[in-house]
Design a protein around this motif. Structure first.
Motif, PDB file in Angstrom:
ATOM      1  N   SER A 121       0.844  -1.197   0.000  1.00  0.00           N
ATOM      2  CA  SER A 121       0.000   0.000   0.000  1.00  0.00           C
ATOM      3  C   SER A 121       0.876   1.243   0.000  1.00  0.00           C
ATOM      4  CB  SER A 121      -0.871   0.068   1.272  1.00  0.00           C
ATOM      5  OG  SER A 121      -1.673  -1.073   1.408  1.00  0.00           O
ATOM      6  N   ASP A 123       0.880   5.347   0.811  1.00  0.00           N
ATOM      7  CA  ASP A 123       0.273   6.595   1.250  1.00  0.00           C
ATOM      8  C   ASP A 123       0.661   7.624   0.188  1.00  0.00           C
ATOM      9  OD1 ASP A 123      -0.818   5.508   3.548  1.00  0.00           O
ATOM     10  OD2 ASP A 123       0.938   5.991   4.771  1.00  0.00           O
ATOM     11  N   CYS A 167      -3.594   4.782  -0.995  1.00  0.00           N
ATOM     12  CA  CYS A 167      -4.271   5.353   0.170  1.00  0.00           C
ATOM     13  C   CYS A 167      -4.121   6.865   0.250  1.00  0.00           C
ATOM     14  CB  CYS A 167      -3.678   4.782   1.464  1.00  0.00           C
ATOM     15  SG  CYS A 167      -3.702   2.990   1.598  1.00  0.00           S
ATOM     16  N   ASN A 169      -3.926   9.379   3.398  1.00  0.00           N
ATOM     17  CA  ASN A 169      -3.612   9.193   4.816  1.00  0.00           C
ATOM     18  C   ASN A 169      -3.716  10.522   5.567  1.00  0.00           C
ATOM     19  OD1 ASN A 169      -2.490   7.240   6.812  1.00  0.00           O
ATOM     20  ND2 ASN A 169      -0.721   8.621   6.866  1.00  0.00           N
ATOM     21  N   CYS A 200      -8.116   3.207  -0.640  1.00  0.00           N
ATOM     22  CA  CYS A 200      -7.958   3.076   0.806  1.00  0.00           C
ATOM     23  C   CYS A 200      -7.845   4.443   1.457  1.00  0.00           C
ATOM     24  CB  CYS A 200      -6.693   2.240   1.036  1.00  0.00           C
ATOM     25  SG  CYS A 200      -5.744   2.555   2.512  1.00  0.00           S
ATOM     26  N   GLY A 202      -6.154   5.871   4.949  1.00  0.00           N
ATOM     27  CA  GLY A 202      -5.308   5.606   6.106  1.00  0.00           C
ATOM     28  C   GLY A 202      -5.709   6.544   7.232  1.00  0.00           C
TER      29      GLY A 202
END
Ligand code: XIL
Length: 302
Positions: A121, A123, A167, A169, A200, A202
């Motif tokens: 993954s 960020d 992601c 974040n 995603c 975070g």
């Protein structure tokens, strides 16, 4: 008893930690890392000032040591982070407009391409929203290149490694009532509606006396998941000690377990003495490397 990673794996989740390359030679540190965690996040080694200290000169030595250590032991890696208002090298401050925009996207492309196939993954963008009640974007050099800088970064990251989970974040997105939480929810909803490649959110999860685990933490995770993205708790630490701290860690783990799309939990360091926090004892292992009550609480909750 199982390790944190083994316990998390029983529900298809992971349990990770932030790692710093300089401590991999510490046998106590590496012993806990290798035993307990199945995901690793470089604490600083993938930030822009580390990976591109001068424009066009990429340095991956320290980050590669962490990635190699993890992959050789069957662990996965969270890439942290491609674009952040902090941790920037000086040369970026001298750029603006189209030159900055091109340099920003080039950075995303080069770093993600270097690690293609090795990062679980990314960020992609960190902390792009302002604190307080406005729900607005944070002012930064990247933001001044145009409101669409975040989606441009996600598109560049997807093109450079189609297999990585991408992601957004941030911190202060743990409480549903917070304006920043609502703003990130709106952005993710908009990105999903327009086909911007985001997978995603975070949720950093730095908790303290002034920032306790909110009552609606689980509901917030559900709100993000309902938009069709995974949720990852990416930088968990909880100030305090003893039974109170253990109870807070337990609540965080239980919230993740209650939300099917909460994919895993990462703590922001191994021992209390490894923490970025200036004071306090916010992690799962004490300075001697022994598990704390918070460790047993999390393990039991998983
Ligand atoms: C912190 C590191 O832990 C420190 O070592 C460094 O000096 C500053 O950055 N949110 C983030 C992380 O996304 O990258 C930050 O990490 C902590 C706050």
């Amino acid at each position: 008893s199982p390790t944190l990673a083994e316990a998390a794996q029983r529900t298809g989740r992971y349990f990770g930690t932030a790692v710093t390359a300089g401590k991999l030679a510490d046998p106590v540190y590496a012993g806990i890392l290798d035993r307990e965690f199945d995901v690793v996040t470089p604490e600083n080694e993938m930030k822009l000032d580390a990976t591109q200290p001068q424009q066009g000169r990429f340095v991956f030595t320290a980050a590669d040591r962490i990635v190699d250590h993890a992959l050789q032991r069957g662990k996965r890696v969270r890439g942290h982070t491609l674009l952040w208002h902090s941790g920037q090298p000086g040369w970026l401050n001298n750029l603006g407009g189209t030159a900055l925009r091109a340099a920003m996207l080039d950075h995303v492309t080069q770093v993600v391409a270097h690690y293609r196939g090795r990062i679980h993954s990314w960020d992609v963008v960190n902390e792009a929203f302002a604190d307080g009640t406005t729900g607005r974007r944070r002012d930064s050099n990247f933001q001044r290149t145009g409101d669409d800088w975040i989606e441009a970064a996600f598109r560049a990251a997807r093109a450079a490694d189609p297999g990585a989970t991408l992601c957004y974040n941030d911190y202060n997105v743990e409480d549903r009532a917070h304006a920043k939480t609502q703003a990130v929810l709106r952005m993710v909803r908009d990105f999903k509606a327009r086909g911007v490649p985001i997978d995603c959110v975070g949720v950093q999860s730095h908790f303290a006396g002034g920032n306790p685990v909110p009552a609606d933490f689980e509901a917030t995770l559900r709100d993000f998941a309902a938009l069709g993205v995974d949720v990852q708790l990416t930088e968990l630490d909880v100030e305090g000690s003893g039974a109170t701290q253990a109870q807070n860690f337990r609540r965080v783990a239980q919230a993740c377990l209650a939300v099917p799309r909460c994919a895993g939990i990462t703590v922001w360091g191994i021992r209390d003495t490894d923490s970025w926090r200036a004071s306090g004892t916010p992690l799962l292992f004490d300075g001697a490397g022994d598990p704390k009550p918070a460790y047993h609480a999390v393990l039991h909750a998983l």
